[in-house]
Design a protein around this motif. Structure first.
Motif, PDB file in Angstrom:
ATOM      1  N   MET A 106      -5.225   1.434  -9.807  1.00 17.60           N
ATOM      2  CA  MET A 106      -4.940   2.525  -8.885  1.00 17.60           C
ATOM      3  C   MET A 106      -3.523   3.009  -9.111  1.00 17.60           C
ATOM      4  N   VAL A 107      -3.331   4.326  -9.014  1.00 13.79           N
ATOM      5  CA  VAL A 107      -2.004   4.916  -9.073  1.00 13.79           C
ATOM      6  C   VAL A 107      -1.733   5.579  -7.743  1.00 13.79           C
ATOM      7  N   LYS A 108      -0.578   5.330  -7.198  1.00 16.44           N
ATOM      8  CA  LYS A 108      -0.276   5.891  -5.892  1.00 16.44           C
ATOM      9  C   LYS A 108       1.056   6.625  -5.905  1.00 16.44           C
ATOM     10  N   ALA A 109       1.154   7.651  -5.091  1.00 16.42           N
ATOM     11  CA  ALA A 109       2.424   8.323  -4.883  1.00 16.42           C
ATOM     12  C   ALA A 109       3.057   7.699  -3.662  1.00 16.42           C
ATOM     13  N   THR A 110       4.318   7.351  -3.793  1.00 15.62           N
ATOM     14  CA  THR A 110       4.965   6.671  -2.680  1.00 15.62           C
ATOM     15  C   THR A 110       6.434   7.022  -2.613  1.00 15.62           C
ATOM     16  N   ASP A 111       6.963   6.993  -1.404  1.00 14.26           N
ATOM     17  CA  ASP A 111       8.397   7.161  -1.206  1.00 14.26           C
ATOM     18  C   ASP A 111       9.100   5.811  -1.228  1.00 14.26           C
ATOM     19  N   GLU A 112       8.320   4.730  -1.180  1.00 10.12           N
ATOM     20  CA  GLU A 112       8.921   3.401  -1.160  1.00 10.12           C
ATOM     21  C   GLU A 112       9.444   3.063  -2.548  1.00 10.12           C
ATOM     22  N   GLN A 113      10.744   2.727  -2.645  1.00 15.93           N
ATOM     23  CA  GLN A 113      11.367   2.522  -3.936  1.00 15.93           C
ATOM     24  C   GLN A 113      11.690   1.060  -4.176  1.00 15.93           C
ATOM     25  N   PRO A 114      11.666   0.638  -5.458  1.00 15.62           N
ATOM     26  CA  PRO A 114      12.068  -0.729  -5.780  1.00 15.62           C
ATOM     27  C   PRO A 114      13.556  -0.909  -5.542  1.00 15.62           C
ATOM     28  N   ALA A 115      13.968  -2.148  -5.432  1.00 10.72           N
ATOM     29  CA  ALA A 115      15.377  -2.448  -5.149  1.00 10.72           C
ATOM     30  C   ALA A 115      16.208  -2.266  -6.403  1.00 10.72           C
ATOM     31  N   ILE A 116      16.510  -1.019  -6.756  1.00 13.04           N
ATOM     32  CA  ILE A 116      17.336  -0.702  -7.908  1.00 13.04           C
ATOM     33  C   ILE A 116      18.655  -0.133  -7.416  1.00 13.04           C
ATOM     34  N   GLN A 136       3.857   5.343  -8.745  1.00 14.36           N
ATOM     35  CA  GLN A 136       3.818   3.952  -9.175  1.00 14.36           C
ATOM     36  C   GLN A 136       2.447   3.628  -9.754  1.00 14.36           C
ATOM     37  N   THR A 137       2.452   2.956 -10.874  1.00 13.98           N
ATOM     38  CA  THR A 137       1.229   2.687 -11.609  1.00 13.98           C
ATOM     39  C   THR A 137       0.669   1.317 -11.275  1.00 13.98           C
ATOM     40  N   GLU A 138      -0.583   1.287 -10.865  1.00 16.95           N
ATOM     41  CA  GLU A 138      -1.265   0.019 -10.605  1.00 16.95           C
ATOM     42  C   GLU A 138      -2.607  -0.038 -11.328  1.00 16.95           C
ATOM     43  N   GLY A 139      -2.788   0.834 -12.291  1.00 20.11           N
ATOM     44  CA  GLY A 139      -4.070   0.866 -12.986  1.00 20.11           C
ATOM     45  C   GLY A 139      -3.920   1.378 -14.399  1.00 20.11           C
ATOM     46  N   ALA A 140      -5.030   1.800 -14.993  1.00 25.28           N
ATOM     47  CA  ALA A 140      -5.051   2.169 -16.402  1.00 25.28           C
ATOM     48  C   ALA A 140      -4.704   3.624 -16.649  1.00 25.28           C
ATOM     49  N   SER A 141      -4.701   4.450 -15.606  1.00 26.46           N
ATOM     50  CA  SER A 141      -4.444   5.877 -15.830  1.00 26.46           C
ATOM     51  C   SER A 141      -3.841   6.526 -14.601  1.00 26.46           C
ATOM     52  N   ILE A 142      -3.235   7.692 -14.836  1.00 20.66           N
ATOM     53  CA  ILE A 142      -2.709   8.548 -13.762  1.00 20.66           C
ATOM     54  C   ILE A 142      -3.593   9.778 -13.724  1.00 20.66           C
ATOM     55  N   GLY A 143      -4.290   9.963 -12.619  1.00 25.00           N
ATOM     56  CA  GLY A 143      -5.273  11.028 -12.519  1.00 25.00           C
ATOM     57  C   GLY A 143      -4.720  12.340 -12.007  1.00 25.00           C
ATOM     58  N   VAL A 144      -5.557  13.353 -12.031  1.00 24.97           N
ATOM     59  CA  VAL A 144      -5.131  14.701 -11.697  1.00 24.97           C
ATOM     60  C   VAL A 144      -4.775  14.849 -10.220  1.00 24.97           C
ATOM     61  N   ASP A 145      -5.450  14.149  -9.327  1.00 25.52           N
ATOM     62  CA  ASP A 145      -5.181  14.314  -7.899  1.00 25.52           C
ATOM     63  C   ASP A 145      -3.759  13.893  -7.537  1.00 25.52           C
ATOM     64  N   ILE A 146      -3.318  12.772  -8.101  1.00 23.18           N
ATOM     65  CA  ILE A 146      -1.986  12.290  -7.780  1.00 23.18           C
ATOM     66  C   ILE A 146      -0.924  13.190  -8.393  1.00 23.18           C
ATOM     67  N   HIS A 155       5.611   5.603 -16.980  1.00 19.01           N
ATOM     68  CA  HIS A 155       4.418   5.384 -17.811  1.00 19.01           C
ATOM     69  C   HIS A 155       3.583   6.664 -17.877  1.00 19.01           C
ATOM     70  N   ALA A 156       4.268   7.760 -18.147  1.00 19.34           N
ATOM     71  CA  ALA A 156       3.595   9.063 -18.174  1.00 19.34           C
ATOM     72  C   ALA A 156       2.535   9.147 -19.269  1.00 19.34           C
ATOM     73  N   GLU A 157       2.593   8.236 -20.243  1.00 23.55           N
ATOM     74  CA  GLU A 157       1.628   8.270 -21.338  1.00 23.55           C
ATOM     75  C   GLU A 157       0.205   7.975 -20.876  1.00 23.55           C
ATOM     76  N   ILE A 158       0.041   7.418 -19.666  1.00 23.28           N
ATOM     77  CA  ILE A 158      -1.321   7.100 -19.207  1.00 23.28           C
ATOM     78  C   ILE A 158      -1.893   8.209 -18.309  1.00 23.28           C
ATOM     79  N   MET A 159      -1.242   9.362 -18.276  1.00 23.90           N
ATOM     80  CA  MET A 159      -1.843  10.502 -17.570  1.00 23.90           C
ATOM     81  C   MET A 159      -3.133  10.916 -18.275  1.00 23.90           C
ATOM     82  N   THR A 160      -4.140  11.224 -17.503  1.00 21.03           N
ATOM     83  CA  THR A 160      -5.373  11.740 -18.088  1.00 21.03           C
ATOM     84  C   THR A 160      -5.115  13.145 -18.624  1.00 21.03           C
ATOM     85  N   GLU A 161      -6.043  13.636 -19.427  1.00 21.40           N
ATOM     86  CA  GLU A 161      -5.890  14.982 -19.983  1.00 21.40           C
ATOM     87  C   GLU A 161      -5.832  16.022 -18.876  1.00 21.40           C
ATOM     88  N   ALA A 162      -6.656  15.844 -17.846  1.00 14.34           N
ATOM     89  CA  ALA A 162      -6.657  16.793 -16.732  1.00 14.34           C
ATOM     90  C   ALA A 162      -5.325  16.752 -15.985  1.00 14.34           C
TER      91      ALA A 162
END
Length: 346
Positions: free
Chosen positions: A1-11, A94-104, A128-135
């Motif tokens: 699963m890929v999710k959009a979030t405002d929660e940021q890692p401790a950087i 944030q990436t939690e899966g194999a791809s970033i889909g069009v909805d996100i 990890h923008a390389e895992i964006m789907t073609e759509a």
């Protein structure tokens, strides 16, 4: 699963703790000062070089209301919102899966098109923008061309070649290179890490990966694996401990074996210890090279075939490792003997 979030890692807002990023930091600060920072940037480079830290630092700097000469101030309301993970104008995919889909990706586009809540910049970070789907990639094209006033899209990927050309052609690439080996080793020592040159080279020269390698205890597993492996290559029987470790530590164990065989190939060609991954084992490697009469085979196709077998499901991997190591042992005892390809029926 890929999710959009405002929660940021401790950087941290401060990346001075990663000194090899200072050149990248200064180039970006200069672009900002000259109002020449592109609205779409693609950060590329090996994992473990601080690429993620750099992109977050830049995002925080762009959102800061009172920036300093080194980046975000860390104290203004905008910085406090970023630190709390609740900045309304900052979206991190944030990436939690194999791809970033069009909805996100469409949600990211909407964020950049809205009016800024804090009257400052709007920033979307896609790692990890390389895992964006073609759509998803196609949906992003118009935004890359016309992101809007004071809106920034920051993409990151290990290699620009992993993305479609229509994306890379619309972004300015910023390479985050691996640091000089001595710089990396000095930093690791300052961090109190026991990582050595071998650990650094095993991890592609990436200091953060080398540090994690040691922190995870893999360096101890590597040492035990090499001791048992050299014993086999020198003619001892294949121990159950070696087979068990090889299976348990896969794919690391395969990488260690491949690196050792590459070192052996280098020694047969006359290279000196400073060019090796495992220079601490120069004596053993030199002895094996002499057994081969300094005529080392090309391991690449053989290793590639075994890599598929060792990663296959439904096979007894102990038997596969045993067959591979026997093939190596026989080659060293009879240098003119051909390498034995994997038998998937084992």
């Amino acid at each position: 699963m890929v999710k959009a979030t405002d929660e940021q890692p401790a950087i941290s807002f401060d990346i001075s703790q990663l000194p090899w990023l200072s050149g990248s930091q200064q180039r970006l600060l200069d672009q900002i000062a000259q109002q020449r920072l592109p609205h779409a940037m693609l950060f590329t480079g090996t994992e473990g070089t601080g690429k993620s830290q750099l992109t977050h630092w830049l995002a925080h700097r762009l959102l800061c209301a009172s920036p300093t000469s080194l980046g975000a101030c860390g104290q203004c309301r905008s910085c406090l919102l970023v630190r709390a993970g609740s900045h309304p104008d900052f979206l991190n995919l944030q990436t939690e899966g194999a791809s970033i889909g069009v909805d996100i990706v469409r949600k990211a586009i909407a964020t950049l098109s809205e009016t800024a809540h804090q009257q400052g910049a709007r920033v979307v970070l896609i790692e990890h923008a390389e895992i964006m789907t073609e759509a998803a990639a196609n949906a992003l094209l118009k935004t890359l061309e016309e992101p809007g006033q004071n809106a920034f899209l920051l993409l990151s990927a290990a290699n620009a070649g992993q993305l479609v050309a229509t994306i890379t052609s619309r972004c300015q690439e910023h390479l985050v290179a691996v640091p000089n080996e001595q710089v990396a080793l000095d930093w690791l020592a300052e961090q109190g890490s026991a990582a050595t040159l071998a650990h650094l080279r095993l991890n592609g020269g990436a200091p953060l990966l080398a540090r994690s390698f040691v922190e995870s205890g893999l360096h101890h597993q590597l040492d035990a694996f090499l001791v048992r492996l050299f014993a086999v290559l020198q003619g001892d029987s294949i121990s159950n401990e070696l087979l068990a470790d090889a299976v348990d530590d896969f794919p690391h164990s395969y990488h260690w074996l491949s690196s050792l065989l590459l070192d052996l190939q280098k020694v047969t060609l006359g290279l000196t210890p400073e060019h090796l991954m495992f220079s601490q084992h120069w004596t053993e490697l030199n002895a094996l090279a002499q057994q081969l009469h300094h005529q080392c085979p090309d391991w690449s196709p053989w290793l590639a075939n075994w890599r598929q077998t060792l990663g296959a499901q439904g096979l007894n991997q102990n038997l596969q490792w045993q067959a591979m190591l026997l093939s190596l042992q026989q080659l060293l005892q009879q240098p003119n003997r051909p390498l034995i390809a994997p038998n998937r029926s084992l």
